[in-house]
Design an enzyme around this catalytic site. Structure first.
Site, short mmCIF file in Angstrom:
data_model
loop_
_atom_site.label_atom_id
_atom_site.label_comp_id
_atom_site.label_asym_id
_atom_site.label_seq_id
_atom_site.Cartn_x
_atom_site.Cartn_y
_atom_site.Cartn_z
N TYR A 63 27.51 -16.27 -1.65
CA TYR A 63 27.00 -14.94 -2.63
C TYR A 63 28.27 -14.00 -2.62
O TYR A 63 29.06 -13.95 -1.78
CB TYR A 63 25.69 -14.60 -2.26
N CYS A 64 28.10 -13.18 -3.81
CA CYS A 64 28.96 -12.01 -3.85
C CYS A 64 28.11 -10.94 -4.16
O CYS A 64 26.84 -10.76 -3.95
CB CYS A 64 30.13 -12.35 -4.70
N TYR A 65 28.87 -10.02 -4.75
CA TYR A 65 27.84 -8.86 -5.30
C TYR A 65 26.87 -9.08 -6.48
O TYR A 65 25.66 -8.75 -6.37
CB TYR A 65 28.82 -7.68 -5.88
N PHE A 92 24.00 -10.62 -4.38
CA PHE A 92 23.12 -10.05 -3.17
C PHE A 92 22.22 -8.93 -4.09
O PHE A 92 21.43 -8.44 -3.44
CB PHE A 92 24.24 -9.42 -2.10
#
Length: 95
Positions: A63-65, A92
């Site tokens: 996952y990232c932003y 996230f």
């Protein structure tokens, strides 16, 4: 090898049922401030150890932003031999 996108609900089920390796590809400060439990921060310095030390048959959740950068990371991890790689849709922010 391939990867696929996964919804937050399906990711929660994956975590509960299969204990994937969880990878955070945001910046170090964001990871330090808050992250999915048991997530490891992955950057250019730590990625080689992750690839070498994580069993290729273990599922990997990235996952990232917002769910964009994690797609590239998931594709790269799949190319390194991981059999089951997921990118968290919405990142996230929606987790």
């Amino acid at each position: 090898m391939s990867w696929q996108r996964i919804s937050p609900l399906d990711a929660a089920t994956l975590i509960a049922e299969r204990a994937p390796a969880i990878v955070d590809v945001r910046d170090p400060a964001s990871h330090a401030a808050a992250h999915i439990p048991d997530a490891v921060f992955l950057d250019n310095q730590s990625v080689r150890d992750f690839v070498d030390d994580t069993p290729k048959e273990r599922p990997v959740l990235v996952y990232c932003y917002h769910g964009h950068s994690s797609q590239s990371a998931a594709a790269w991890l799949a190319s390194q031999g991981f059999a089951e790689v997921y990118s968290l849709d919405g990142g996230f922010e929606v987790w």
